[in-house]
Design an enzyme around this catalytic site. Structure first.
Site, PDB file in Angstrom:
ATOM      1  N   CYS A 208      -0.556  30.458  55.280  1.00 15.10           N
ATOM      2  CA  CYS A 208       0.385  31.230  54.468  1.00 15.10           C
ATOM      3  C   CYS A 208       0.177  32.724  54.648  1.00 15.10           C
ATOM      4  CB  CYS A 208       0.238  30.843  53.000  1.00 15.10           C
ATOM      5  SG  CYS A 208       1.399  31.717  51.936  1.00 15.10           S
TER       6      CYS A 208
ATOM      7  N   CYS B 172       0.707  34.735  51.478  1.00 13.93           N
ATOM      8  CA  CYS B 172      -0.411  34.706  50.530  1.00 13.93           C
ATOM      9  C   CYS B 172      -1.583  35.551  51.017  1.00 13.93           C
ATOM     10  CB  CYS B 172      -0.955  33.291  50.343  1.00 13.93           C
ATOM     11  SG  CYS B 172       0.241  31.984  50.256  1.00 13.93           S
ATOM     12  N   ASP B 173      -1.913  35.451  52.286  1.00 10.09           N
ATOM     13  CA  ASP B 173      -3.200  35.964  52.759  1.00 10.09           C
ATOM     14  C   ASP B 173      -3.109  37.134  53.733  1.00 10.09           C
ATOM     15  OD1 ASP B 173      -4.509  34.022  51.270  1.00 10.09           O
ATOM     16  OD2 ASP B 173      -4.327  32.542  52.864  1.00 10.09           O
TER      17      ASP B 173
END
Ligand code: NAP
Length: 310
Positions: free
Chosen positions: A133, A136-137
């Site tokens: 992701c 997300c990261d």
């Protein structure tokens, strides 16, 4: 007989549970094997509204669980193996243990699992330089080289997003032509920070002394030659697998196994609703899954009310 059973405890499942519980439906929630869903495998979540400082994925899911149980949702830790329709229109929900549960309506919110390569040390590296992701990261990897594996729309989108942070993004694809739509492929290939690595597969993830991603070993799909590439993080974008096999004989799914929503969140089966990543291959965000969980609960509540069930 339960009024509604919610299957899954990710953002969609817990949000459906919060809404159904507040509508006095006393939902039974079956948690599945990954309690809390995909966010429990991430660290900090910075894009969920309401948390300006970010929130740890597991903490967010625990809060959602607390919120659902506070209003009367009952959570049981059991994995569903099959959902079947009975002659009277109700559903029987079969699990790994005990007798099948009966319900008037069912909300399927079992999410999807990111596809991984199946390399030996990947479990240890997830969250330590291996992720699925970028949204997300990605922000954790500033001014360092990273790699994206895959050649589809997801890989191109993730690679483009990562150029905001990384010093360089290697796009590693097993062929010499992207699968992505032309517009997304052209955009990725025109980005000076994205360097395609054609005809290559990752054969090994190499960790440093702290157990974090240091580099990858590449193998040519043309002549089997090997090389090494230093990267701080690898984003795997080779597709997702929706967790929908247990309704394969019940409702319509697309060719990739995503459950088809026919009317709002209702599936092809009357009284069976789907929400979140098990039905959504486009957005796949925590907040969109939560939104769909809310919608599925409202749809189920109205469907039950039309049948005199409150
Ligand atoms: P996808 O289209 O199935 O692409 C998966 C990619 O991963 C392919 O390039 C495939 O290679 C590669 N791959 C699969 N298994 C592999 C393996 N074991 N080793 C190495 N590479 C492997 O998946 P996706 O990109 O996640 O897209 C899924 C769906 O969502 C598509 O319909 C896509 O259009 C849609 N989507 C749309 C958007 C958007 O419009 N904004 C964004 C993301 C996704 P091959 O090409 O060689 O098969």
């Amino acid at each position: 007989m339960e009024k509604v059973i919610i299957i899954g405890t990710g953002c969609a499942g817990y949000t459906a549970a919060i809404y159904a519980a507040r509508a006095n439906l006393s939902p039974l929630v079956l948690a599945g094997s990954q309690i809390g869903g995909q966010l429990t495998t991430t660290t900090e979540v910075e894009n969920f509204p309401g948390f300006p400082e970010g929130v740890m994925g597991p903490d967010l899911m625990f809060k959602m669980q607390e919120q659902a149980t506070r209003f009367g949702a009952r959570i049981e830790y059991d994995s569903v193996t099959k959902v079947a329709r009975e002659d009277d229109g109700s559903f029987s929900v079969h699990t790994g243990g005990g007798e099948p549960r009966q319900a008037r309506a069912v909300i399927v919110a079992t999410g999807a699992a990111p596809r991984h390569l199946g390399l030996p040390n990947e479990k240890e590296l997830i969250g330590r330089g291996l992720t699925s992701c970028a949204t997300c990261d990605g922000a954790f990897y500033r001014d360092v080289p990273v790699a994206v594996i895959g050649g589809g729309d997801s890989a191109c989108e993730e690679a483009g997003f990562l150029t905001k942070f990384a010093s360089k993004v290697y796009l590693i694809h097993r062929r010499d032509e992207l699968r992505a739509s032309k517009i997304m492929a052209d955009r990725a290939l025109a980005n000076p920070k994205i360097e395609p690595v054609w005809n290559s597969v990752v054969s090994e993830y190499l960790a440093n002394d702290e157990g974090k991603m240091r580099a990858i070993k590449l193998q040519s799909t043309v002549d089997d030659s090997q090389s090494e590439l230093e990267v701080a993080c690898v984003f795997v974008a080779i597709g997702h697998i929706p967790n929908s096999n247990f309704v394969a004989d019940l409702c319509e799914r697309d060719d990739n196994g995503y459950i088809l929503q026919k009317k709002g969140t209702m599936t092809s089966v009357d009284g069976l609703f789907a929400a979140g990543d098990v039905a959504d291959h486009v957005y796949r965000q925590a907040v969109t899954a939560a939104g769909q969980g809310c919608a599925a609960s409202l749809d189920a509540e109205r469907w039950l009310a039309d049948r005199g069930i409150h």
